[in-house]
Design an enzyme around this catalytic site. Structure first.
Site, PDB file in Angstrom:
ATOM      1  N   ARG A  61      36.460  66.227  37.487  1.00 40.72           N
ATOM      2  CA  ARG A  61      35.707  66.160  38.736  1.00 40.72           C
ATOM      3  C   ARG A  61      35.622  67.570  39.316  1.00 40.72           C
ATOM      4  NH1 ARG A  61      39.429  61.546  41.119  1.00 40.72           N
ATOM      5  NH2 ARG A  61      40.851  63.031  40.179  1.00 40.72           N
TER       6      ARG A  61
ATOM      7  N   HIS B 129      34.192  56.868  36.872  1.00 39.33           N
ATOM      8  CA  HIS B 129      34.594  56.508  35.506  1.00 39.33           C
ATOM      9  C   HIS B 129      33.379  55.983  34.722  1.00 39.33           C
ATOM     10  CE1 HIS B 129      38.633  55.457  37.558  1.00 39.33           C
ATOM     11  NE2 HIS B 129      38.867  56.548  36.862  1.00 39.33           N
TER      12      HIS B 129
ATOM     13  N   LYS C 158      54.244  53.160  37.458  1.00 38.00           N
ATOM     14  CA  LYS C 158      53.363  53.001  38.623  1.00 38.00           C
ATOM     15  C   LYS C 158      53.279  51.537  39.034  1.00 38.00           C
ATOM     16  CE  LYS C 158      50.088  56.845  38.009  1.00 38.00           C
ATOM     17  NZ  LYS C 158      48.678  57.147  37.720  1.00 38.00           N
TER      18      LYS C 158
HETATM   19  O1  PNS Z   1      43.712  57.788  34.983  1.00 40.54           O
HETATM   20  P1  PNS Z   1      44.930  58.665  34.854  1.00 40.54           P
HETATM   21  O2  PNS Z   1      46.140  57.997  35.492  1.00 40.54           O
HETATM   22  O3  PNS Z   1      44.701  60.054  35.364  1.00 40.54           O
HETATM   23  O4  PNS Z   1      45.226  58.779  33.272  1.00 40.54           O
HETATM   24  C1  PNS Z   1      46.316  59.536  32.775  1.00 40.54           C
HETATM   25  C2  PNS Z   1      46.505  59.296  31.262  1.00 40.54           C
HETATM   26  C3  PNS Z   1      46.522  57.807  30.960  1.00 40.54           C
HETATM   27  C4  PNS Z   1      45.388  59.924  30.482  1.00 40.54           C
HETATM   28  C5  PNS Z   1      47.838  59.976  30.825  1.00 40.54           C
HETATM   29  O5  PNS Z   1      48.824  59.686  31.770  1.00 40.54           O
HETATM   30  C6  PNS Z   1      48.311  59.492  29.465  1.00 40.54           C
HETATM   31  O6  PNS Z   1      47.671  59.684  28.455  1.00 40.54           O
HETATM   32  N1  PNS Z   1      49.481  58.836  29.455  1.00 40.54           N
HETATM   33  C7  PNS Z   1      50.075  58.273  28.258  1.00 40.54           C
HETATM   34  C8  PNS Z   1      51.441  58.918  27.979  1.00 40.54           C
HETATM   35  C9  PNS Z   1      51.251  60.230  27.207  1.00 40.54           C
HETATM   36  O7  PNS Z   1      50.673  60.261  26.137  1.00 40.54           O
HETATM   37  N2  PNS Z   1      51.768  61.316  27.774  1.00 40.54           N
HETATM   38  C10 PNS Z   1      51.727  62.629  27.134  1.00 40.54           C
HETATM   39  C11 PNS Z   1      50.663  63.517  27.762  1.00 40.54           C
HETATM   40  S1  PNS Z   1      51.457  64.754  28.706  1.00 40.54           S
END
Ligand code: PNS
Length: 161
Positions: free
Chosen positions: A90, A17, A41
C-alpha cells in the site's frame, strides 16, 4: 503453468485485497489465496469463516482458489509446489515489513520462494482490515471498504444490524 499463493490474515478481506487478487489472477494461471491460521492473533472471523468469505468474494474469478495454512509459508508453498508469493504494497510504510518477510522467506527456502509485490491501487492505499473493524465497531460506514455481504457479516459480529 504459472502458479502463485497470496497469503494473509484476510480478517476480513477488503477491496484492497480484492484489487490485488484480481490483478494477480490476470498475471498468473492459478492463484491460491490462503488464510493464515495464526494462533497468536484473536481474529474477528474464524479461519473457516474467512475462507468462506473469500470464496464468495472471488467466485467470479475462475483461476482463484481459496485455502488456509498453518506454520511457515515456505513449507506450505513447497507442499503445493508453488514458487511465488504475492503481497500487496500500500504505502511506503508497508515496505520495510514486507521486505523483511520476503528476504527471510527467500533465505529460509534456499531461494525457492520469491515474492512478487503488487502496488495497491491508490484509492485503497490506506485501507486496512484493522481500520475497517474499528470503523464498523463504532457503527461507521464501511461500504467503500468491503463488499456489501462482508459489511453485513462484520456488523453482525459487532451486534449491529
Ligand atoms: O495479512 P497479514 O497478517 O499481513 O499476512 C502476514 C503473512 C500471513 C503473510 C505472514 O505473517 C506469514 O507468511 N506468516 C506465516 C509464518 C511465516 O512463514 N513466517 C516467516 C516469515 S518472517
Amino acid at each position: 503453468m504459472k502458479a502463485a499463493i497470496y497469503p494473509g490474515s484476510f480478517d476480513p478481506v477488503t477491496y484492497g485485497h480484492l484489487d490485488v487478487i484480481h490483478r494477480a489472477a490476470e498475471i498468473f494461471d492459478e492463484l491460491t489465496v490462503s488464510v493464515l491460521n495464526n494462533q497468536l492473533k484473536t481474529p474477528l472471523f474464524s479461519v473457516e469463516e474467512r475462507v468462506k468469505i473469500l470464496e464468495k468474494a472471488t467466485e467470479n474469478i475462475p483461476n482463484v482458489k481459496v485455502d488456509s495454512f498453518s506454520g511457515l509459508l515456505i513449507d506450505y508453498a513447497k507442499k503445493k509446489g508453488v514458487h511465488v508469493a504475492i503481497r500487496g504494497l500500500r504505502a511506503i510504510t508497508d515496505f520495510e515489513y514486507e521486505l523483511q518477510i520476503a528476504q527471510t522467506n527467500k533465505l529460509l527456502s534456499k531461494g525457492e520462494l520469491d515474492t512478487v509485490f503488487l502496488t495497491t491501487s491508490l484509492e485503497y492505499a490506506y485501507l486496512s482490515s484493522s481500520s475497517v473493524k474499528e470503523i464498523a465497531s463504532f457503527h461507521g460506514d464501511i461500504s467503500m471498504c468491503v463488499p456489501e455481504f462482508v459489511a453485513q457479516l462484520i456488523f453482525e459480529k459487532y451486534g449491529h444490524r
